[in-house]
Design a protein around this motif. Structure first.
Motif, mmCIF file in Angstrom:
data_model
loop_
_atom_site.group_PDB
_atom_site.id
_atom_site.type_symbol
_atom_site.label_atom_id
_atom_site.label_comp_id
_atom_site.label_asym_id
_atom_site.label_seq_id
_atom_site.Cartn_x
_atom_site.Cartn_y
_atom_site.Cartn_z
ATOM 1 N N GLN A 55 0.803 -1.168 0.088
ATOM 2 C CA GLN A 55 0.020 -0.060 -0.054
ATOM 3 C C GLN A 55 0.860 1.218 -0.088
ATOM 4 O O GLN A 55 0.469 2.177 -0.512
ATOM 5 N N ARG A 58 1.767 1.871 -3.431
ATOM 6 C CA ARG A 58 0.530 2.322 -4.187
ATOM 7 C C ARG A 58 0.481 3.757 -3.941
ATOM 8 O O ARG A 58 0.228 4.680 -4.852
ATOM 9 N N ASN A 59 0.708 4.280 -2.715
ATOM 10 C CA ASN A 59 0.640 5.615 -2.247
ATOM 11 C C ASN A 59 1.611 6.575 -3.027
ATOM 12 O O ASN A 59 1.359 7.559 -3.425
ATOM 13 N N ALA A 61 3.236 5.639 -6.030
ATOM 14 C CA ALA A 61 2.808 5.395 -7.257
ATOM 15 C C ALA A 61 1.455 6.407 -7.815
ATOM 16 O O ALA A 61 1.816 7.249 -8.803
ATOM 17 N N LEU A 62 0.610 6.599 -6.752
ATOM 18 C CA LEU A 62 -0.305 7.633 -7.144
ATOM 19 C C LEU A 62 0.062 9.063 -7.103
ATOM 20 O O LEU A 62 -0.241 9.916 -7.736
ATOM 21 N N ASP A 149 -8.119 2.881 -7.244
ATOM 22 C CA ASP A 149 -7.473 3.542 -6.517
ATOM 23 C C ASP A 149 -7.496 3.669 -5.017
ATOM 24 O O ASP A 149 -8.476 4.155 -4.803
#
Length: 166
Positions: A55, A58-59, A61-62, A149
């Motif tokens: 996670q 992912r944070n 990458a966003l 997302d």
């Protein structure tokens, strides 16, 4: 002079009763202390460490950014913590149409965790209100979901009270 035959058994029973009573008092005090808390589902969170790291990736990458404003105010004679979140993408464009939730608690009374869902007000702004329990250091944990997302964010911050300090 000889002790009564019931004295020693009574003394042993009294010592045992005192020991049990002391343990009951300690148990009640430990379970009623609002400044002591164990992290909810801490064991499962430990087992899910790999998911937490995924996670975090992912944070990153966003690349979304959260600016949180937390203001304590007295409304209807009840103190409330008014929260505003500005959600932006890496280019600083507003991120709208997201489901934003929060968990917040003062660290001094971490046994009481308040949760709320934010309502979108446009231009990447979201607002929510929580009960305001006390000034001091608070922890805020925000979760944002939009489509597939998922973005998580947490921060500790000092929150002043709505009343003047004496």
């Amino acid at each position: 002079m000889m002790a009564k035959p019931w004295f020693w058994p009574a003394a042993i029973v009294a010592i045992l009763v005192l020991g049990v009573g002391a343990n009951v008092v300690l148990l009640v005090v430990a379970n009623s202390d609002p400044s002591f808390a164990v992290e909810e589902d801490y064991y499962q969170k430990g087992l899910d460490w790999d998911q937490k790291r995924a996670q975090d990736a992912r944070n990153e990458a966003l690349g979304w950014h959260i600016d949180l404003a937390a203001v304590a105010a007295v409304g209807d004679a009840t103190p409330a913590l008014e929260l505003t979140v500005a959600l932006r993408d890496p280019d600083r464009a507003a991120v709208d149409d997201a489901a934003v939730t929060i968990e917040a608690f003062p660290l001094a009374r971490s046994a009481t965790v308040d949760r709320a869902a934010f309502r979108g007000v446009g231009d990447g702004l979201y607002r929510a209100s929580l009960p305001f329990r006390r000034p001091g250091l608070w922890e805020f944990r925000i979760r944002v979901e939009r489509g597939d997302d998922v973005f998580t964010w947490s921060e500790q911050r000092d929150v002043e009270g709505p009343w003047p300090r004496s």
